[in-house]
Design a protein around this motif. Sequence first.
Motif, mmCIF file in Angstrom:
data_model
loop_
_atom_site.group_PDB
_atom_site.id
_atom_site.type_symbol
_atom_site.label_atom_id
_atom_site.label_comp_id
_atom_site.label_asym_id
_atom_site.label_seq_id
_atom_site.Cartn_x
_atom_site.Cartn_y
_atom_site.Cartn_z
ATOM 1 N N ARG A 6 -16.430 -16.650 3.826
ATOM 2 C CA ARG A 6 -17.622 -17.264 3.228
ATOM 3 C C ARG A 6 -17.564 -18.781 3.368
ATOM 4 N N ALA A 9 -18.397 -19.690 6.916
ATOM 5 C CA ALA A 9 -19.837 -19.542 7.157
ATOM 6 C C ALA A 9 -20.590 -20.718 6.547
ATOM 7 N N PHE A 10 -20.197 -21.148 5.332
ATOM 8 C CA PHE A 10 -20.830 -22.295 4.691
ATOM 9 C C PHE A 10 -20.570 -23.574 5.486
ATOM 10 N N GLU A 12 -20.057 -23.813 8.705
ATOM 11 C CA GLU A 12 -20.870 -23.777 9.918
ATOM 12 C C GLU A 12 -22.312 -24.168 9.607
ATOM 13 N N ARG A 13 -22.832 -23.657 8.493
ATOM 14 C CA ARG A 13 -24.191 -24.022 8.093
ATOM 15 C C ARG A 13 -24.273 -25.508 7.780
ATOM 16 N N PHE A 14 -23.264 -26.025 7.106
ATOM 17 C CA PHE A 14 -23.256 -27.439 6.775
ATOM 18 C C PHE A 14 -23.191 -28.282 8.042
ATOM 19 N N GLU A 15 -22.442 -27.820 9.017
ATOM 20 C CA GLU A 15 -22.348 -28.542 10.285
ATOM 21 C C GLU A 15 -23.694 -28.533 11.011
ATOM 22 N N LEU A 16 -24.397 -27.399 10.986
ATOM 23 C CA LEU A 16 -25.724 -27.326 11.597
ATOM 24 C C LEU A 16 -26.705 -28.242 10.870
ATOM 25 N N LEU A 17 -26.634 -28.265 9.549
ATOM 26 C CA LEU A 17 -27.488 -29.158 8.780
ATOM 27 C C LEU A 17 -27.186 -30.620 9.098
#
Length: 155
Positions: A6, A9-10, A12-17
């Motif tokens: 988890r 995954a968070f 990776e999302r933070f990196e995309l943001l």
Amino acid sequence: MDWYQRLLAFAERFELLQQGSQLLVKWAPILLKLILILIAGHILTRVAQRLARWGAARFKLDRLLEDFEFDKPLEAIGFRSIADLLVRLTGFVGICATIYLAADIVKIDALTALVGAVIAYIPTLLTGGAILMVGVGLAAITRRARSKPRHVFLP
């Protein structure tokens, strides 16, 4: 799913943001300039069109065109009056200039070159149109001169 999955995954999302926000910061000034140029170009084109219509009415160009029989050729190519022709021509030039500036801001070199070539060709088209109109005017003057009765003075 475990807690570390988890967390990954968070992350990776933070990196995309984070990448998205970096792109937004990079492109925001360019987009703002683009929007301002499009709005200013639209407003200036409308103002120029109103000035063209006012100038045509102020100098009574429609009456002048009727005197030299330019109204029939204009109607044949789809213009109701010289004011209509000037407004459309002004709008075309304004749109071309706006697109040129917008493409230059966004760095679309192919579009900038294409619109620049169109803008560079406009004086040639205007010169050709002026030569054509002078020819039509001279033909109208010649027709009027021939149609007037000649007075013959007998001794």
